[in-house]
Design an enzyme around this catalytic site. Sequence first.
Site, PDB file in Angstrom:
ATOM      1  N   GLY A 100       1.076  -0.884   0.609  1.00  0.00           N
ATOM      2  CA  GLY A 100      -0.275   0.392   0.217  1.00  0.00           C
ATOM      3  C   GLY A 100       1.040   1.296  -0.078  1.00  0.00           C
ATOM      4  N   ASP A 101       1.768   1.370   0.991  1.00  0.00           N
ATOM      5  CA  ASP A 101       2.541   2.965   1.125  1.00  0.00           C
ATOM      6  C   ASP A 101       3.996   2.890   1.114  1.00  0.00           C
ATOM      7  OD1 ASP A 101       2.210   1.696   3.713  1.00  0.00           O
ATOM      8  OD2 ASP A 101       2.629   2.722   5.239  1.00  0.00           O
ATOM      9  N   GLU A 102       4.546   1.234   0.428  1.00  0.00           N
ATOM     10  CA  GLU A 102       5.667   0.648   0.669  1.00  0.00           C
ATOM     11  C   GLU A 102       5.968   0.366  -1.103  1.00  0.00           C
ATOM     12  OE1 GLU A 102       5.795  -3.064   2.358  1.00  0.00           O
ATOM     13  OE2 GLU A 102       6.221  -2.258   4.484  1.00  0.00           O
TER      14      GLU A 102
END
Length: 368
Positions: free
Chosen positions: A288-290
Amino acid sequence: MATRSVALVSFLLAAVLVALGLTAAWSIATVNRSTETTAEATAALEAIAHLQRAVAGEAFAEAGYRRAPSAEARKRVETAITEVDRAVREASEVGNADDRIMLSYLQSVNDRYVAEVRRSLDDTDTGAPRNDRVAGPALDAIQELIDAAVRDHQRQVAVTRQQQRELLFQLAMVVISVLASSVATLVLCWSLLISHNRRLAAQAAEHERRSLHDALTGLANRDLLFRTIEKAFRAPNAAFSLLYIDLDHFKNINDTHGHPAGDRFLVEVARRVHASVRTTDLVARIGGDEFAVLSSTAADARQLACRIVAAVQSPIALDGTEVIPSLSVGIAVAPDDGRDCSALLHAADRALYLAKHAGRGRITGLRR
């Protein structure tokens, strides 16, 4: 679309084959009819010409007998008469309806002529007075009929042969036209097949691209990252680095500004990360946010991480509010931190955990 293209190509190819088959059949039938007509006209001409010679031989044999009567000369007359009868029958077999009418009349005239000749020859044999020529008008009539028939058949043969030449020329034009149309159709079919194959190749390439890239950011996905790492390990003396990047406090952005704004935030971060690396480096979104960056070298991994952090930390406007991104980065270097894909991934994840545990917004490697 693909099915329609294949169906169209199949239909066009079938149409070409049918057109070629019909043209071939029509051509063969037409040539055969023309050849038969020419052969019939030529055979009739030859038969009438033979009859012409036979009648001339009949008159010549009679004249010879009158000049020098003898049994042998009389035999030649009878032979000539028989030859005329045979020539009439042969001409009737190969001639047309008009020829048979003419030959029937000629046969009756010749029969009268032959009867008069034989009676005259009998008188000659008994010493009666001789005429120089017997039944002259009848013989003239026979010869005129035959001469007219010969001229008529000569014209027919000439006309038939001219028609045959014209027919062959027209036939050649039709065949050339059909072949040209067939070639054009085959070229069209080939073009359609090439276009169809290119479209399938493009669709396959797009499907491959989508399967290996993140739909939101357009970056490589986990699968492509793993494949590239495995490929890098297969190179002799492999030495490269892997950076794991995590957006700090991204959940707060989603909660505050909503998921659409969060998506825009991720896209902008991805753009900045991608713009700060070399063309030989691979940037991937792995969660997701990596994110992850696979660098082709191992020596300057920390400098690369610093450059990425500096590029990303500029404010991003979200719904009138400026948000400054913060990154935590974990660095793993091959082959020191891992000698295969799984080990290197685990090392990079471990380094990222250490960076976040140390207070976020940090760059951490397993080796100081």
